[in-house]
Design a protein around this motif. Sequence first.
Motif, PDB file in Angstrom:
ATOM      1  N   ASN A   8      -6.955 -41.809  36.241  1.00  0.00           N
ATOM      2  CA  ASN A   8      -8.248 -42.064  35.954  1.00  0.00           C
ATOM      3  C   ASN A   8      -9.095 -41.086  36.523  1.00  0.00           C
ATOM      4  O   ASN A   8     -10.228 -41.298  36.877  1.00  0.00           O
ATOM      5  CB  ASN A   8      -8.630 -43.540  36.105  1.00  0.00           C
ATOM      6  CG  ASN A   8      -7.970 -44.573  35.162  1.00  0.00           C
ATOM      7  OD1 ASN A   8      -7.919 -44.380  33.919  1.00  0.00           O
ATOM      8  ND2 ASN A   8      -7.285 -45.518  35.654  1.00  0.00           N
ATOM      9  N   MET A   9      -8.460 -39.942  37.380  1.00  0.00           N
ATOM     10  CA  MET A   9      -9.396 -39.145  38.019  1.00  0.00           C
ATOM     11  C   MET A   9      -8.945 -37.695  37.282  1.00  0.00           C
ATOM     12  O   MET A   9      -7.804 -37.465  36.743  1.00  0.00           O
ATOM     13  CB  MET A   9      -8.842 -39.023  39.344  1.00  0.00           C
ATOM     14  CG  MET A   9      -8.962 -40.138  40.143  1.00  0.00           C
ATOM     15  SD  MET A   9      -8.190 -39.967  41.930  1.00  0.00           S
ATOM     16  CE  MET A   9      -8.988 -38.901  42.470  1.00  0.00           C
ATOM     17  N   PRO A  10      -9.693 -36.612  37.365  1.00  0.00           N
ATOM     18  CA  PRO A  10      -9.576 -35.578  36.859  1.00  0.00           C
ATOM     19  C   PRO A  10      -8.594 -34.730  37.824  1.00  0.00           C
ATOM     20  O   PRO A  10      -8.838 -34.951  38.996  1.00  0.00           O
ATOM     21  CB  PRO A  10     -10.943 -34.703  36.427  1.00  0.00           C
ATOM     22  CG  PRO A  10     -11.802 -35.569  37.675  1.00  0.00           C
ATOM     23  CD  PRO A  10     -11.158 -36.839  37.532  1.00  0.00           C
ATOM     24  N   ARG A  11      -7.728 -33.564  37.223  1.00  0.00           N
ATOM     25  CA  ARG A  11      -6.966 -32.753  38.187  1.00  0.00           C
ATOM     26  C   ARG A  11      -7.597 -31.643  38.297  1.00  0.00           C
ATOM     27  O   ARG A  11      -8.153 -30.839  37.058  1.00  0.00           O
ATOM     28  CB  ARG A  11      -5.667 -32.717  37.461  1.00  0.00           C
ATOM     29  CG  ARG A  11      -4.812 -31.735  38.365  1.00  0.00           C
ATOM     30  CD  ARG A  11      -3.588 -31.700  38.046  1.00  0.00           C
ATOM     31  NE  ARG A  11      -2.466 -30.788  37.078  1.00  0.00           N
ATOM     32  CZ  ARG A  11      -2.807 -29.485  37.075  1.00  0.00           C
ATOM     33  NH1 ARG A  11      -3.932 -28.821  37.693  1.00  0.00           N
ATOM     34  NH2 ARG A  11      -2.046 -28.733  36.400  1.00  0.00           N
ATOM     35  N   THR A  12      -7.848 -30.724  39.423  1.00  0.00           N
ATOM     36  CA  THR A  12      -8.447 -29.644  39.474  1.00  0.00           C
ATOM     37  C   THR A  12      -7.330 -28.536  39.393  1.00  0.00           C
ATOM     38  O   THR A  12      -6.103 -28.843  39.984  1.00  0.00           O
ATOM     39  CB  THR A  12      -9.484 -29.483  40.686  1.00  0.00           C
ATOM     40  OG1 THR A  12      -9.700 -27.967  40.939  1.00  0.00           O
ATOM     41  CG2 THR A  12      -8.206 -29.716  42.083  1.00  0.00           C
ATOM     42  N   GLU A  13      -7.585 -27.477  39.095  1.00  0.00           N
ATOM     43  CA  GLU A  13      -6.742 -26.106  38.758  1.00  0.00           C
ATOM     44  C   GLU A  13      -6.563 -25.659  40.488  1.00  0.00           C
ATOM     45  O   GLU A  13      -5.414 -24.939  40.776  1.00  0.00           O
ATOM     46  CB  GLU A  13      -7.100 -25.083  37.920  1.00  0.00           C
ATOM     47  CG  GLU A  13      -7.156 -25.511  36.765  1.00  0.00           C
ATOM     48  CD  GLU A  13      -5.706 -25.987  36.096  1.00  0.00           C
ATOM     49  OE1 GLU A  13      -4.632 -25.408  36.356  1.00  0.00           O
ATOM     50  OE2 GLU A  13      -5.735 -27.252  35.456  1.00  0.00           O
ATOM     51  N   LEU A  14      -7.379 -25.907  41.499  1.00  0.00           N
ATOM     52  CA  LEU A  14      -7.301 -25.378  42.589  1.00  0.00           C
ATOM     53  C   LEU A  14      -6.148 -26.240  43.246  1.00  0.00           C
ATOM     54  O   LEU A  14      -5.793 -27.381  42.962  1.00  0.00           O
ATOM     55  CB  LEU A  14      -8.596 -25.692  43.461  1.00  0.00           C
ATOM     56  CG  LEU A  14      -9.951 -25.138  43.087  1.00  0.00           C
ATOM     57  CD1 LEU A  14     -10.960 -25.821  43.668  1.00  0.00           C
ATOM     58  CD2 LEU A  14      -9.792 -23.560  43.076  1.00  0.00           C
ATOM     59  N   GLN A  15      -5.511 -25.618  44.178  1.00  0.00           N
ATOM     60  CA  GLN A  15      -4.172 -26.343  44.783  1.00  0.00           C
ATOM     61  C   GLN A  15      -3.947 -25.830  46.110  1.00  0.00           C
ATOM     62  O   GLN A  15      -4.688 -24.872  46.797  1.00  0.00           O
ATOM     63  CB  GLN A  15      -3.181 -26.165  43.750  1.00  0.00           C
ATOM     64  CG  GLN A  15      -2.628 -24.475  43.728  1.00  0.00           C
ATOM     65  CD  GLN A  15      -1.555 -24.186  43.054  1.00  0.00           C
ATOM     66  OE1 GLN A  15      -0.920 -25.316  42.286  1.00  0.00           O
ATOM     67  NE2 GLN A  15      -1.241 -22.999  42.406  1.00  0.00           N
ATOM     68  N   MET A  16      -2.791 -26.560  46.690  1.00  0.00           N
ATOM     69  CA  MET A  16      -2.293 -26.004  47.928  1.00  0.00           C
ATOM     70  C   MET A  16      -0.827 -25.664  47.559  1.00  0.00           C
ATOM     71  O   MET A  16      -0.262 -25.811  46.870  1.00  0.00           O
ATOM     72  CB  MET A  16      -2.113 -27.107  49.204  1.00  0.00           C
ATOM     73  CG  MET A  16      -3.385 -27.726  49.572  1.00  0.00           C
ATOM     74  SD  MET A  16      -3.183 -29.589  50.016  1.00  0.00           S
ATOM     75  CE  MET A  16      -2.043 -29.320  51.244  1.00  0.00           C
ATOM     76  N   SER A  17      -0.550 -24.235  48.420  1.00  0.00           N
ATOM     77  CA  SER A  17       0.843 -23.902  48.120  1.00  0.00           C
ATOM     78  C   SER A  17       1.656 -23.299  49.087  1.00  0.00           C
ATOM     79  O   SER A  17       1.074 -22.814  50.113  1.00  0.00           O
ATOM     80  CB  SER A  17       0.560 -22.699  47.217  1.00  0.00           C
ATOM     81  OG  SER A  17       1.888 -21.822  46.798  1.00  0.00           O
ATOM     82  N   ASN A  18       3.000 -23.701  49.377  1.00  0.00           N
ATOM     83  CA  ASN A  18       3.789 -23.189  50.296  1.00  0.00           C
ATOM     84  C   ASN A  18       4.209 -21.731  50.093  1.00  0.00           C
ATOM     85  O   ASN A  18       4.856 -20.991  51.121  1.00  0.00           O
ATOM     86  CB  ASN A  18       4.943 -24.068  50.514  1.00  0.00           C
ATOM     87  CG  ASN A  18       4.611 -25.559  51.250  1.00  0.00           C
ATOM     88  OD1 ASN A  18       3.601 -25.926  51.391  1.00  0.00           O
ATOM     89  ND2 ASN A  18       5.846 -26.163  51.645  1.00  0.00           N
ATOM     90  N   PHE A  19       4.029 -21.184  49.034  1.00  0.00           N
ATOM     91  CA  PHE A  19       4.525 -20.053  48.623  1.00  0.00           C
ATOM     92  C   PHE A  19       3.708 -19.033  49.595  1.00  0.00           C
ATOM     93  O   PHE A  19       4.394 -18.052  49.909  1.00  0.00           O
ATOM     94  CB  PHE A  19       3.983 -19.712  47.120  1.00  0.00           C
ATOM     95  CG  PHE A  19       4.193 -18.099  46.701  1.00  0.00           C
ATOM     96  CD1 PHE A  19       5.641 -17.986  46.580  1.00  0.00           C
ATOM     97  CD2 PHE A  19       3.362 -17.327  46.397  1.00  0.00           C
ATOM     98  CE1 PHE A  19       5.927 -16.500  46.374  1.00  0.00           C
ATOM     99  CE2 PHE A  19       3.531 -15.897  46.140  1.00  0.00           C
ATOM    100  CZ  PHE A  19       4.864 -15.536  46.099  1.00  0.00           C
TER     101      PHE A  19
END
Length: 88
Positions: A8-19
């Motif tokens: 029920n929430m939108p997902r953002t394309e922004l993210q956290m990455s270990n890469f």
Amino acid sequence: MNQIDIDNMPRTELQMSNFDNSIDEGLEEKLKDGYWCNHNAWNYNGTVWYKEGHYYEAVYHYRRYQSTYSAKTLRELMDIVQDQFGTE
């Protein structure tokens, strides 16, 4: 712990990455606006959201839920999760 219903929430394309040990610019604000995001890593994946003054991450290892962590900032949250599951 403070769970959410991400369906029920939108997902953002922004993210956290270990890469590259990064948190996308603007992500903290986007999460405060009611979005959720991914934390991508080699051995695990996290679902990250903001609620009531804290950032939360539900961590999955090979699609199995492990635990949920919280912190006041995304950087603190990322450090806590990496301490538990690694930086890869």
